[in-house]
Design an enzyme around this catalytic site. Structure first.
Site, PDB file in Angstrom:
ATOM      1  N   CYS A 141       0.807  -1.067   0.115  1.00  0.00           N
ATOM      2  CA  CYS A 141      -0.007  -0.040  -0.083  1.00  0.00           C
ATOM      3  C   CYS A 141       0.901   1.320   0.206  1.00  0.00           C
ATOM      4  O   CYS A 141       0.664   2.173  -0.873  1.00  0.00           O
ATOM      5  CB  CYS A 141      -0.714   0.014   1.236  1.00  0.00           C
ATOM      6  N   GLU A 217      -4.601  -5.632  -2.721  1.00  0.00           N
ATOM      7  CA  GLU A 217      -4.599  -4.350  -3.058  1.00  0.00           C
ATOM      8  C   GLU A 217      -5.661  -4.442  -4.509  1.00  0.00           C
ATOM      9  O   GLU A 217      -6.346  -3.496  -4.755  1.00  0.00           O
ATOM     10  CB  GLU A 217      -3.448  -3.753  -3.538  1.00  0.00           C
TER      11      GLU A 217
END
Length: 228
Positions: A141, A217
């Site tokens: 991230c 993600e």
């Protein structure tokens, strides 16, 4: 564009899952941010869920203070919590407020399954594992958004309505934070695993942590598109 340098450990982990990394950083959601074709409804849906995500993400970085072995690690984790809570989340509040969504609504939003899966995976990595497990799960991230921000800043359409989002992650301040975190990650790896860390039994485990978080993600972007 050349990938930004966030350190040796991150580069090795990124190179260890090229398919998942490309699916994440070149996702249709990302392309839509750059060329301005992403529906606003999808962007707002993503922002609401990302606000909730950042609440848990900040808690995970707080756990880094607990798991740290050095004062340097503690300081960087604490500064990252501050950046998340007092800066990055502010962009979400500002953007959503302009669309009539207040902060109380953001904080109380129901988490979607993709959000639950990702945030709880990261928290579990920190609770069940050690400092390296936690950072490996957090890394996609942090560094991924930095890489995406820089890439979009050089390729995005001038009139994209998502220019402010892009600027947040391409900004020199965010990039500097990522460089500092990357250097800290390298030191943490060297301290615990030694200079030949890629040859240690732990490395495959850390790669799996990183790859799984990267795949989550991708699922988060997918969730954003479903909000259109």
């Amino acid at each position: 564009m050349t990938a930004p340098d966030y350190g040796r450990a991150f580069a090795r982990l990124r190179d260890g899952c090229p398919t998942a990394w490309a699916a994440y950083t070149r996702h249709d959601f990302v392309r839509g941010l750059g060329d301005g074709t992403l529906p606003q409804a999808a962007f707002l849906h993503y922002l609401v869920q990302d606000y909730v995500f950042l609440v848990h993400f900040a808690r995970a970085w707080s756990l880094g203070v607990v798991k740290a072995e050095t004062l340097d690690e503690m300081k960087i984790c604490a500064r990252t919590v501050d950046a998340l809570v007092n800066h990055e989340m502010a962009l979400h509040v500002k953007t959503c407020a302009a669309a009539g969504i207040d902060e109380a609504t953001l904080f109380s939003a129901k988490e979607e399954v993709a959000n639950l899966a990702y945030t709880r995976y990261v928290m579990d990595a920190g609770v069940q594992g050690d400092f390296l497990d936690l950072i490996a799960a957090l890394a996609p991230c942090c560094f991924g958004y930095g890489e995406i921000g820089l890439a979009l800043a050089s390729t995005a359409q001038a009139d994209t309505p998502y220019a402010e989002w892009i600027a947040t992650y391409a900004d020199a301040e965010y990039q500097e934070v990522m460089i500092v975190v990357g250097e800290m990650f390298d030191r943490a790896i060297l301290r615990r695993l030694g200079p030949d860390f890629e040859q240690t039994p732990r490395w495959a485990h850390l790669q799996n942590r990183f790859t799984t978080a990267t795949e989550l993600e991708v699922g988060f972007w997918d969730m954003g598109l479903r909000g259109a």
